[in-house]
Design a protein around this motif. Structure first.
Motif, PDB file in Angstrom:
ATOM      1  N   SER A  86       0.456  -0.774   0.052  1.00 48.58           N
ATOM      2  CA  SER A  86      -0.153  -0.230  -0.054  1.00 48.58           C
ATOM      3  C   SER A  86       0.705   1.577   0.345  1.00 48.58           C
ATOM      4  N   ASP A  87       1.856   1.381   0.838  1.00 48.54           N
ATOM      5  CA  ASP A  87       2.823   2.445   1.212  1.00 48.54           C
ATOM      6  C   ASP A  87       3.541   2.854  -0.895  1.00 48.54           C
ATOM      7  N   VAL A  88       3.569   1.465  -1.688  1.00 45.87           N
ATOM      8  CA  VAL A  88       4.099   1.942  -2.354  1.00 45.87           C
ATOM      9  C   VAL A  88       3.345   2.383  -3.662  1.00 45.87           C
ATOM     10  N   ALA A  89       1.943   1.941  -3.598  1.00 42.78           N
ATOM     11  CA  ALA A  89       1.393   1.672  -3.970  1.00 42.78           C
ATOM     12  C   ALA A  89       0.745   3.510  -4.067  1.00 42.78           C
ATOM     13  N   ALA A  90       1.149   4.028  -3.033  1.00 45.08           N
ATOM     14  CA  ALA A  90       0.325   5.600  -2.781  1.00 45.08           C
ATOM     15  C   ALA A  90       1.679   6.328  -3.345  1.00 45.08           C
ATOM     16  N   ARG A  91       3.201   5.820  -3.281  1.00 47.51           N
ATOM     17  CA  ARG A  91       3.940   6.974  -3.661  1.00 47.51           C
ATOM     18  C   ARG A  91       4.540   7.092  -4.813  1.00 47.51           C
ATOM     19  N   LEU A  92       3.632   5.936  -5.567  1.00 48.01           N
ATOM     20  CA  LEU A  92       3.724   5.735  -7.202  1.00 48.01           C
ATOM     21  C   LEU A  92       2.360   5.914  -7.581  1.00 48.01           C
ATOM     22  N   ASP A  93       1.091   6.479  -6.401  1.00 44.78           N
ATOM     23  CA  ASP A  93      -0.066   6.933  -7.271  1.00 44.78           C
ATOM     24  C   ASP A  93      -0.900   6.386  -8.285  1.00 44.78           C
ATOM     25  N   ILE A  94      -0.668   5.261  -7.588  1.00 40.68           N
ATOM     26  CA  ILE A  94      -1.551   3.526  -8.714  1.00 40.68           C
ATOM     27  C   ILE A  94      -2.457   2.536  -7.960  1.00 40.68           C
ATOM     28  N   GLU A  95      -3.137   2.432  -8.271  1.00 37.69           N
ATOM     29  CA  GLU A  95      -4.138   2.003  -8.054  1.00 37.69           C
ATOM     30  C   GLU A  95      -3.878  -0.072  -8.985  1.00 37.69           C
ATOM     31  N   GLY A  96      -3.372  -1.064  -7.915  1.00 41.38           N
ATOM     32  CA  GLY A  96      -4.116  -2.648  -8.419  1.00 41.38           C
ATOM     33  C   GLY A  96      -2.324  -2.345  -9.039  1.00 41.38           C
ATOM     34  N   GLY A  97      -2.121  -2.943  -9.783  1.00 40.55           N
ATOM     35  CA  GLY A  97      -0.343  -3.830 -10.533  1.00 40.55           C
ATOM     36  C   GLY A  97      -0.419  -4.521  -9.561  1.00 40.55           C
ATOM     37  N   VAL A  98       0.790  -5.209 -10.584  1.00 41.32           N
ATOM     38  CA  VAL A  98       1.939  -6.536  -9.396  1.00 41.32           C
ATOM     39  C   VAL A  98       2.800  -5.700  -9.196  1.00 41.32           C
TER      40      VAL A  98
END
Length: 470
Positions: A391-403
């Motif tokens: 979740s913290d990586v997703a927030a930093r990259l401003d994305i939803e989903g992915g692997v």
């Protein structure tokens, strides 16, 4: 006067150096008493494997031995065959292997390596006093490379088992065995490291030593200075085929745990958690918000496994299991393997930036211990392990989903330039919500055709062509 003083100083220095040399020599251990007391319990192990080898002539008829050995040898040397018209009967050849072992009970239980007796039809055990016995195979555990034998004898000399947990790097250790068939050869060295995990042996935290170990030492004991067996010599690391200063022994604690099960059931049963794991390097620790690299990162949770039933997820980092700290991922299989089916244990995990406890009820591992075939095929086909984006990586990259690419295993991932830590957000024109969607899309990709893959690397998105060769 100056010359006299100089000579006196040199004399004093010489005396001091000589005294230091004697003092240093006095500190080195003397193994003679240890060897004398321990050797009677060390045994030589040889095996016989019968191989049926029926030869036939080109017309399918069985062949008889030639009358002339010289003529036979002439044809073998120059033509690679038997003389015309000569026939060779079916033969039975015996392959002999050689190893070591040691007696652990007065009534004849002997411990050795599984690879020493694997596939043998007959097992011979020879004692230090040259008595020889036929041994019965009680049971084996290929995962720890241990085998338990039994010979019919009484009042046998035995070794004393020591506590391998107390070993420390730098301590003296000694091996007795039969390298290259030289019976009761003694070699000594120090403990180089403990808790070594080798790729092919997940259930053994090996003792690494610099004791000279060669073919024939396998299965022999590793002693501490108190004459106690702290390990079973098992493997060497080599690029030449011979000893190169790095050898590995199975800790006595592991061995005796296996022995107790082999005595009762003839096999070893282990608990199963049902996760694929990887080490946490510095970059992954930073991305997950850990203070330092530690624990076992869960890259996949098996379907209908104890881990899934307990609520473990891909992306969790297991910091401790049943009270045992997990510093490296390789420590987890050993800890789980010491448990029994039905045991309820607590795992401390790191998830979403904080620690939490999860209770797990372990189950029995299948006999072959294999992962699901489909999962193996998929890993091989893609050449990588992927997990949910933290979740913290997703927030930093401003994305939803992915692997996130957790490990590059080779194959397609390596050929197409993927790297550990890459975040894949799109494949073949389809948006990736998570691991399940990614695998479904990847499964539908035809072989030998490039498709676009959107990857975020170092905070920057880019497209790369992704092709699975087949």
């Amino acid at each position: 006067m100056n010359r006299l003083l100089k000579k006196m100083n040199l004399g004093i220095v010489g005396v001091v150096m000589t005294f230091a040399m004697f003092a240093h020599a006095a500190e080195l251990p003397d193994f003679t008493d240890l060897v004398e007391e321990a050797s009677p319990a060390v045994v030589n192990i040889s095996t016989e494997t019968v191989v049926k080898n029926a030869s036939a002539s080109s017309n399918g008829q069985s062949q008889l031995p030639p009358n002339s050995e010289e003529l036979n040898e002439f044809f073998r040397h120059f033509f690679g065959q038997q003389p015309f018209g000569q026939q060779q009967a079916p033969q039975e050849k015996q392959r002999n292997s050689l190893g070591s072992g040691f007696i652990i009970s007065q009534d004849g239980y002997v411990l050795t390596n599984n690879h020493v007796i694997d596939g043998a039809d007959v097992i011979h055990v020879r004692l230090n006093d040259r008595r020889e016995y036929l041994a019965e195979l009680v049971g084996t555990d290929p995962r720890t490379d241990l085998a338990l034998l039994k010979i019919e004898a009484e009042n046998l000399p035995t070794v004393t088992m020591g506590e391998s947990d107390k070993l420390k790097p730098g301590q003296w250790v000694l091996a007795i065995g039969s390298p290259f068939g030289f019976d009761y050869t003694v070699t000594a060295g120090i403990v180089s490291a403990t808790g070594r995990n080798l790729p092919s042996d997940s259930y053994v935290p090996f003792i690494q030593t610099d004791v000279a170990i060669n073919p024939g030492n396998s299965g022999g004991p590793l002693f501490n200075l108190d004459g106690e067996v702290v390990g079973i010599n098992s493997q060497i690391y080599t690029r030449s085929g011979g000893f190169m200063g790095v050898s590995f022994a199975i800790p006595s604690k592991v061995a005796m745990s296996v022995v107790e099960q082999l005595k009762v059931d003839g096999k070893v049963s282990r608990a199963w958690l049902g996760v694929l794991i990887q080490d946490v390097n510095n970059e992954l620790a930073e991305s997950f918000g850990l203070d330092r690299p530690q624990g076992a990162l869960v890259s996949r949770v098996m379907d209908d496994s104890p881990a899934e039933k307990a609520g473990l997820r891909s992306g969790d980092i297991i910091l401790s299991f049943n009270g045992e700290d997990i510093e490296h991922s390789g420590e987890l299989p050993y800890v789980v393997g010491q448990m029994k089916a039905g045991d309820e244990v607590t795992a401390v995990i790191y998830r979403d930036g904080k620690e939490q406890n999860i209770d797990v009820i372990l189950e029995a591992r299948s006999e072959d211990g294999s992962s699901p075939t489909e999962a193996q095929k998929e890993l091989t086909r893609l050449g990588m392990k992927v997990g949910e984006v933290p979740s913290d990586v997703a927030a930093r990259l401003d994305i939803e989903g992915g692997v996130v690419v957790e490990q590059v295993l080779g194959g397609a991932a390596s050929r197409n330039g993927l790297q550990q830590g890459d975040v894949i957000t799109m494949l073949n024109g389809q948006r990736i919500e998570g691991v399940t969607e990614f695998k479904a899309i990847a499964k539908s990709i035809p072989n030998n055709r490039s498709v676009p893959m959107r990857v975020i690397r170092g905070g920057y998105p880019m497209f790369i062509p992704f092709k699975i060769e087949g």
